[in-house]
Enzyme design. Structure first.
Site, short mmCIF file in Angstrom:
data_model
loop_
_atom_site.label_atom_id
_atom_site.label_comp_id
_atom_site.label_asym_id
_atom_site.label_seq_id
_atom_site.Cartn_x
_atom_site.Cartn_y
_atom_site.Cartn_z
N LYS A 165 -32.90 86.47 14.78
CA LYS A 165 -32.26 85.76 13.65
C LYS A 165 -31.07 86.27 13.52
O LYS A 165 -30.53 87.34 13.69
CB LYS A 165 -33.08 85.76 12.59
CG LYS A 165 -33.27 87.03 12.00
CD LYS A 165 -33.83 87.09 10.42
CE LYS A 165 -33.79 88.56 9.73
NZ LYS A 165 -34.32 88.67 8.47
N LYS A 193 -38.19 97.97 10.27
CA LYS A 193 -36.93 98.86 9.56
C LYS A 193 -37.43 100.35 9.85
O LYS A 193 -36.69 101.20 10.13
CB LYS A 193 -36.47 98.71 8.18
CG LYS A 193 -35.85 97.26 8.14
CD LYS A 193 -35.31 97.09 6.87
CE LYS A 193 -34.31 95.99 6.79
NZ LYS A 193 -34.17 95.19 5.50
N LYS A 232 -27.03 90.46 9.37
CA LYS A 232 -25.84 91.26 9.31
C LYS A 232 -26.10 92.63 10.01
O LYS A 232 -24.91 93.00 10.69
CB LYS A 232 -25.37 91.52 7.76
CG LYS A 232 -24.29 92.45 7.49
CD LYS A 232 -23.30 91.73 6.56
CE LYS A 232 -21.94 92.65 6.49
NZ LYS A 232 -21.14 92.13 5.30
#
Ligand code: TYM
Length: 324
Positions: free
Chosen positions: A191, A111, A194
């Protein structure tokens, strides 16, 4: 009785990745263990967001969980920010967590590499997760594979705290994984998530699901319908294993490897299996959406039971540490 705890971010509607990786298992576990499930909104504010949007997503997540079969009579379902002990214990745990361990977390590295300015909350995210778990002295943590590293860190934090204060107070939690611990996205590349836009929403209508299934990646080596496929390398086959009966899964594998069916035929059967499970969930979600007070009451009652246990643990923790 052993305690189960797990959390989910308020991303709005569930997708079939977190449903199969975690929530479907929660529904089963709530009957066998004292279970706590939390919509972790404090974890969801480590980046930019709109308050009104967060409010809506939290409510929608509650609806998705209740519709999936989470039963407030059988477990404690609550929103994390309604129980302020979570952030208080997180601060305490920050004081026993090595910085290097936080910097090594794969999710943080992932991230933070996509952001220009990195907030301390993103780095300290797993410390709050450790506090979530420890407040309820939880033994078993049903999660998908992507959370295993965070849970190893939670074990480490608890061990360090226990050893610093010379008392075996906090329980070391163990991850609980299922065969569907890692559902891949429809692109077959990463994977299901969202943020990657490769999901199927749990509450999507059949026509919308079909629009996503139809072009979804299958066995890359199968170019024409007459090419025999290899089920084990096909993402759609793995989703079949999660939703279809074992007889159907066997039939699908046989039709694929003998080039009896094309990928579209196989996907139509998958869609029917999904609808058998998801149709009733969608219907329950519609009922809950029409009764917002029922959802709100369940969350309020859940927060009250969670707070009673959390405050007991925190009071004892502070006493041991010489705090007021
Ligand atoms: P979150 O909100 O990203 O995901 C919720 C749960 O869904 C699982 N999951 C998946 N499983 C299989 N395949 C996938 N594609 C997939 N995508 C998601 C996740 O592993 C997770 O179990 N940090 C956590 C939330 C959290 C938590 C906790 C979990 C906060 N505190 C304490 C356990 C205990 C998270 O972001 O999950």
């Amino acid at each position: 009785m052993a305690r189960v705890f797990s959390g989910i971010q308020p991303s709005g509607e569930l997708h079939i990745g977190n449903y199969l990786g975690a929530v479907r298992n929660w529904v089963e576990l709530q009957h066998r263990y004292e279970s706590f499930f939390s919509i972790v909104d404090y974890h969801a504010i480590t980046g930019m967001y709109e308050p009104a949007d967060l409010r809506r997503r939290t409510r929608d997540m509650a609806i998705s969980l209740l519709a999936s079969g989470i039963d407030p009579e059988k477990c404690t379902l609550f929103v994390q920010s309604a129980v302020s002990e979570h952030t208080e214990l997180a601060w305490i745990f920050n004081t026993v967590t090595p910085l290097g361990e936080l910097e090594r977390q794969t999710q943080f590295k992932d991230k933070s590499s996509r952001q220009e300015s990195i907030l301390a909350g993103l780095l300290n995210y797993p410390v709050l997760q450790a506090a979530d778990i420890a407040l309820y002295q939880s033994d078993l943590i049903p999660v998908g594979e992507d959370q295993v590293q965070h849970l190893e860190l939670a074990r480490e934090i608890v061990r360090r705290w226990n050893s610093k204060f010379g008392i075996d107070f906090f329980v070391e939690p163990k991850p609980l994984l299922t065969p569907t611990r890692r559902i891949m996205g429809l692109d077959g590349q990463a994977k299901m998530s969202k943020s990657l836009g490769n999901t199927i929403g749990l509450l999507e209508e059949p026509a919308a699901i079909w629009e996503k299934l139809r072009p979804a990646v299958t066995d890359p080596a199968r170019v024409k319908k007459t090419d025999p496929g290899t089920p084990e390398v096909c993402n759609i086959y793995h989703i079949h294993k999660a939703f279809s009966s074992s007889a159907t899964v066997e039939h699908v594998a046989q039709q694929c490897s003998s080039a009896g069916w094309g990928c579209i035929d196989c996907k139509r059967v998958l869609q029917a299996s999904m609808e058998t499970e998801l149709g009733p969930i969608r219907a329950r979600a519609a009922e809950l959406r029409a009764a917002p007070a029922r959802v709100e009451d369940a969350l309020l009652a859940g927060a009250a039971s969670a707070r009673a246990i959390a405050s007991e643990t925190l009071t004892e923790t502070k006493q041991i540490m010489g705090l007021r």
